[in-house]
Design a protein around this motif. Structure first.
Motif, short mmCIF file in Angstrom:
data_model
loop_
_atom_site.label_atom_id
_atom_site.label_comp_id
_atom_site.label_asym_id
_atom_site.label_seq_id
_atom_site.Cartn_x
_atom_site.Cartn_y
_atom_site.Cartn_z
N THR A 110 59.96 95.72 8.63
CA THR A 110 59.70 94.56 9.49
C THR A 110 58.37 93.90 9.12
N ALA A 111 57.35 94.73 8.88
CA ALA A 111 56.03 94.20 8.51
C ALA A 111 56.10 93.45 7.19
N SER A 112 56.86 93.99 6.26
CA SER A 112 57.01 93.33 4.96
C SER A 112 57.72 91.99 5.11
N SER A 113 58.77 91.96 5.93
CA SER A 113 59.51 90.71 6.14
C SER A 113 58.65 89.66 6.83
N ALA A 114 57.84 90.12 7.80
CA ALA A 114 56.97 89.19 8.52
C ALA A 114 55.92 88.61 7.58
N ALA A 115 55.34 89.46 6.73
CA ALA A 115 54.33 88.99 5.78
C ALA A 115 54.96 88.04 4.76
N GLN A 116 56.17 88.36 4.35
CA GLN A 116 56.88 87.50 3.38
C GLN A 116 57.15 86.13 3.98
N SER A 117 57.56 86.12 5.25
CA SER A 117 57.82 84.84 5.93
C SER A 117 56.54 84.03 6.07
N SER A 118 55.46 84.72 6.43
CA SER A 118 54.17 84.04 6.56
C SER A 118 53.71 83.50 5.21
N LEU A 119 53.92 84.30 4.15
CA LEU A 119 53.55 83.87 2.81
C LEU A 119 54.31 82.62 2.39
N LEU A 120 55.59 82.58 2.72
CA LEU A 120 56.41 81.43 2.37
C LEU A 120 55.87 80.17 3.05
N SER A 121 55.50 80.31 4.32
CA SER A 121 54.96 79.18 5.06
C SER A 121 53.61 78.73 4.50
N LEU A 122 52.74 79.72 4.22
CA LEU A 122 51.41 79.40 3.70
C LEU A 122 51.49 78.76 2.31
N ASN A 123 52.38 79.27 1.47
CA ASN A 123 52.52 78.71 0.13
C ASN A 123 53.08 77.30 0.19
N THR A 124 53.93 77.05 1.18
CA THR A 124 54.45 75.68 1.36
C THR A 124 53.32 74.74 1.74
N GLN A 125 52.46 75.21 2.67
CA GLN A 125 51.31 74.40 3.07
C GLN A 125 50.36 74.17 1.90
N LEU A 126 50.11 75.24 1.15
CA LEU A 126 49.20 75.14 0.01
C LEU A 126 49.76 74.21 -1.05
N SER A 127 51.07 74.26 -1.25
CA SER A 127 51.71 73.39 -2.23
C SER A 127 51.60 71.93 -1.82
N SER A 128 51.67 71.68 -0.52
CA SER A 128 51.57 70.30 -0.05
C SER A 128 50.17 69.73 -0.28
N VAL A 129 49.18 70.63 -0.37
CA VAL A 129 47.80 70.19 -0.60
C VAL A 129 47.47 70.21 -2.09
N SER A 130 47.76 71.32 -2.74
CA SER A 130 47.31 71.53 -4.11
C SER A 130 48.41 71.42 -5.16
N GLY A 131 49.64 71.43 -4.71
CA GLY A 131 50.74 71.39 -5.66
C GLY A 131 50.99 69.98 -6.20
N VAL A 132 51.83 69.90 -7.23
CA VAL A 132 52.15 68.63 -7.87
C VAL A 132 53.45 68.08 -7.30
N SER A 133 53.40 66.85 -6.80
CA SER A 133 54.59 66.13 -6.35
C SER A 133 54.96 65.13 -7.44
N ILE A 134 56.13 65.30 -8.02
CA ILE A 134 56.56 64.40 -9.08
C ILE A 134 56.64 62.96 -8.59
N ASP A 135 57.10 62.77 -7.36
CA ASP A 135 57.19 61.41 -6.80
C ASP A 135 55.81 60.78 -6.70
#
Length: 457
Positions: A393-418
């Motif tokens: 459960t702890a692993s799944s929770a951390a994985q879910s949090s990581l997915l959310s954080l990486n999405t946020q980080l990508s929106s700031v630092s990631g490359v948008s082709i558009d």
């Protein structure tokens, strides 16, 4: 504004657009590069000039690029990575531990039931040598099942030393690479340059380090400083190696570069999860197993002492136990060597079965720990299963949090082709417009030169 000044302004705009186009092109090329941080062109207004009382703009100057970063989000990603890796390490070990307690034909629960069943059969024919032998065999099987479970747990515990050694080796390799980047990043910064590419490399290395241990980082003028637990592992251009050894009792000991034991401060990442299993979880499970083995052995020994064997002697201990509770599961063994030593009689007569009731009562009476032998073992199995479920459960929770954080980080630092495509069109238009201005000014220069030549003629 003179033609020369106008040409300078147009040329500056042309160069700025060209530099920005290169940055956009680099962003697009690295859109799928792990850890790449989007770069933005930095432009500043050129110095103004005063001509005939009028202030004229100086155009634009290209001032390189700047990486778009969010240090807070990056830190949160590292923390969740530590949490997930720790949970995964614990889950892996707990899966092995669960197999020790998996119901089978020879697990502790089954062998315990078998012993009580054989005692029940003996009560109907207390002098039957085959039934007496069945009791001894069942008691031996129970002792062996305790021994096997203890040995398996100890083996899993000792085997984790290999994982610890591997983790420490990887940590030391990564910290060397991170330290080597610090002076390079510092040099870029001192020259007023954005060390984005180097910083990306270092961030990726720190992220890999986060999978291994609870690392914390601080940035200063001399680069990134890293600590793992209480140990400084990177400071400036220097890295400080951790060492792993086997201490008293067979458990791993982690020391910093000064030889200080920092084992207890390493709580995250694969190393932290592994140490938690080796030095807390498995000892706790072994402790409960030892208590059960000791209490069951003591209970059967007490029942033996209440009766008389076939030789007319007071019953002797059925099981041999270590002098301490610790190690009881590994050390318990069958003490009786003959079927005649089973103290079934309560009257002294060889055909009596009265004392077997004391043996049977062990199955339903609470042990010193407060529950029956069967329930005590079932509770131990449940706890192991619950620990495994919690780790998952702890692993799944951390994985879910990581997915959310990486999405946020990508929106700031990631490359948008558009977004980059839009910027590409914008800078192309700037380049084309500046090029037309340069071409027009060159034509005006030619006209002016021609006019001057004609006047001279």
């Amino acid at each position: 504004m003179s033609l020369t000044s106008s040409l300078n302004v147009a040329t500056g705009s042309l160069m700025a657009a060209d530099g920005a186009l290169q940055i956009v092109n680099n962003n697009i090329a690295n859109a799928n590069t792990p850890g790449y941080t989007r770069q933005t062109a930095q432009m500043e207004e050129g110095p103004t000039s005063v001509v005939d009382g009028q202030t004229l703009g100086g155009g634009v100057n290209f001032d390189g690029y700047q990486s778009v970063r969010d240090e807070l989000l990056q830190s949160q990603v590292e923390q969740q990575t530590q949490a997930q890796s720790s949970a995964d390490a614990q889950s892996t070990s707990l899966t092995q531990i669960e197999q020790v307690f998996t119901t089978s034909t020879s697990d502790i629960g089954t062998e315990m039931s078998g012993l009580f069943s054989s005692i029940s059969s003996l009560s109907t024919a207390p002098t039957n040598s085959s039934d007496r032998q069945a009791v001894l065999s069942a008691a031996q099987n129970l002792a062996t099942s305790f021994n096997t479970a203890s040995q398996q747990l100890t083996s899993i515990q000792g085997g984790l030393n290999t994982q610890v050694t591997q983790d420490v080796s990887q940590i030391n390799q990564l910290t060397q690479q991170i330290a080597a980047l610090n002076p390079q990043i510092e040099a870029e910064n001192n020259h007023g340059q954005d060390a984005g590419t180097l910083q990306d490399q270092q961030d990726q290395l720190v992220l890999q380090l986060s999978k291994l241990a609870n690392v914390s980082s601080t940035k200063s003028s001399n680069g990134t400083t890293l600590t793992i637990g209480n140990a400084v592992v990177v400071s400036g251009a220097k890295s400080y190696a951790l060492s792993a050894s086997t201490g008293t009792g067979g458990n791993a000991v982690i020391k910093d570069s000064n030889g200080t034991d920092v084992t207890s401060t390493i709580t995250g990442g694969d190393l932290g999860g592994t140490l938690t299993m080796q030095q807390a979880t498995i000892p706790a499970v072994l402790g409960q197993l030892d208590s059960l083995a000791n209490e069951v052995g003591q209970a059967f020994n007490a029942a033996q002492a209440e009766g008389t064997d076939q030789n007319g002697n007071t019953g002797t201990a059925m099981f041999s136990l270590p002098s301490t509770v610790s190690g009881s599961a590994a050390g318990i063994s069958l003490a009786l060597t003959s079927t005649t030593q089973i103290a079934a009689s309560s009257t002294g007569a060889s055909g009596s079965n009265g004392n077997l009731a004391n043996f049977t009562a062990i199955q339903t009476n609470a042990l010193a720990s407060g529950s029956t032998p069967g329930n005590t073992y079932a509770n131990l199995v449940y706890q192991v299963g619950q620990l495994s479920a919690n780790a998952t459960t702890a692993s799944s929770a951390a994985q879910s949090s990581l997915l959310s954080l990486n999405t946020q980080l990508s929106s700031v630092s990631g490359v948008s082709i558009d977004q980059e495509t839009t910027s590409l069109m914008q800078y192309q238009q700037q380049y084309e417009a500046a090029a037309r201005v340069v071409s027009t000014i060159q034509s005006l220069f030619q006209v002016t030169i021609s006019m001057g030549t004609a006047s001279a003629a």
